[in-house]
Enzyme design. Sequence first.
Site, short mmCIF file in Angstrom:
data_model
loop_
_atom_site.label_atom_id
_atom_site.label_comp_id
_atom_site.label_asym_id
_atom_site.label_seq_id
_atom_site.Cartn_x
_atom_site.Cartn_y
_atom_site.Cartn_z
N ASP A 116 0.86 -1.18 0.00
CA ASP A 116 0.00 0.00 0.00
C ASP A 116 0.91 1.24 0.00
OD1 ASP A 116 -2.27 1.57 0.27
OD2 ASP A 116 -2.66 1.05 2.34
N LYS A 118 -1.33 -1.76 -4.48
CA LYS A 118 -2.09 -0.51 -4.68
C LYS A 118 -1.06 0.55 -5.08
CE LYS A 118 -5.65 -1.05 -1.10
NZ LYS A 118 -6.10 -0.53 0.21
N ARG A 176 -10.75 -13.25 7.07
CA ARG A 176 -9.47 -13.72 6.52
C ARG A 176 -9.65 -15.05 5.79
NH1 ARG A 176 -5.10 -10.72 8.66
NH2 ARG A 176 -5.48 -9.85 10.71
P1 5GP Z 1 1.58 -0.21 3.99
O1 5GP Z 1 2.55 -0.14 5.10
O2 5GP Z 1 2.17 -0.61 2.65
O3 5GP Z 1 0.76 1.05 3.87
O4 5GP Z 1 0.49 -1.26 4.40
C1 5GP Z 1 0.68 -2.60 4.22
C2 5GP Z 1 -0.16 -3.38 5.17
O5 5GP Z 1 -1.41 -2.72 5.45
C3 5GP Z 1 -0.51 -4.69 4.52
O6 5GP Z 1 0.43 -5.67 4.91
C4 5GP Z 1 -1.89 -4.96 5.07
O7 5GP Z 1 -1.78 -5.71 6.25
C5 5GP Z 1 -2.48 -3.62 5.37
N1 5GP Z 1 -3.39 -3.16 4.30
C6 5GP Z 1 -3.16 -2.24 3.34
N2 5GP Z 1 -4.22 -2.09 2.53
C7 5GP Z 1 -5.17 -2.95 3.00
C8 5GP Z 1 -6.50 -3.31 2.57
O8 5GP Z 1 -7.09 -2.79 1.59
N3 5GP Z 1 -7.13 -4.26 3.30
C9 5GP Z 1 -6.57 -4.86 4.39
N4 5GP Z 1 -7.28 -5.77 5.04
N5 5GP Z 1 -5.31 -4.57 4.81
C10 5GP Z 1 -4.63 -3.63 4.11
#
Ligand code: 5GP
Length: 173
Positions: free
Chosen positions: A101, A129, A163
Amino acid sequence: MKTPRHKTLITEKRIRRRVADLAEQINSDYKGRELALIFISRGAFVFTADLARKIRLPVRIDCVSANSYRGLKSSGKVEIDANLKIDIKRKHVLLVDDILDSGITLNKVIRRLEKLGPADIRTCVLLDKTSKRKVPLKADYVGFEIPDVFVYGYGLDYDEYCRNLPYVACLKK
Ligand code: 5GP
Ligand code: MG
């Protein structure tokens, strides 16, 4: 909690095919080598279980836990527990996560694992994303690029539930 009204974003069949493709690519890229498959708990547990069973290399599996989401929103802060049971010094590490993300989580975990002296670290994520990136990071293996919608199922949670859905879902508006 009941499963919220949702629609399927990625079907079981598409996931199965894509996971098999990724594993083939990994089998060929790491041919003749041994792999330390490290997944980020808990979201990547389903993806890792399916991926690992398609990998035909000597592989050891371990996990680190990272938590940034509280409920449906990221808290911004990431807590990491990188207490590995296996030694990754001079080993090839493939770090597996459910979704990329902002990139903050994966980036932090990479930095942490680098301190353990692996030969190299590559990354594999089921979902990407791309529009949400805050740190410049590209995964080496990506299952699907998706738009900026909250997704769950296939390991990812909806406030800790869902999940176990065998496909990737998003909320129905
Ligand atoms: P980042 O640190 O890249 O922003 O976030 C990564 C983590 O956020 C992922 O490992 C996941 O656990 C959570 N995450 C990000 N987007 C989503 C989403 O749309 N749904 C869910 N359930 N978790 C997300
Ligand atoms: Mg996660």
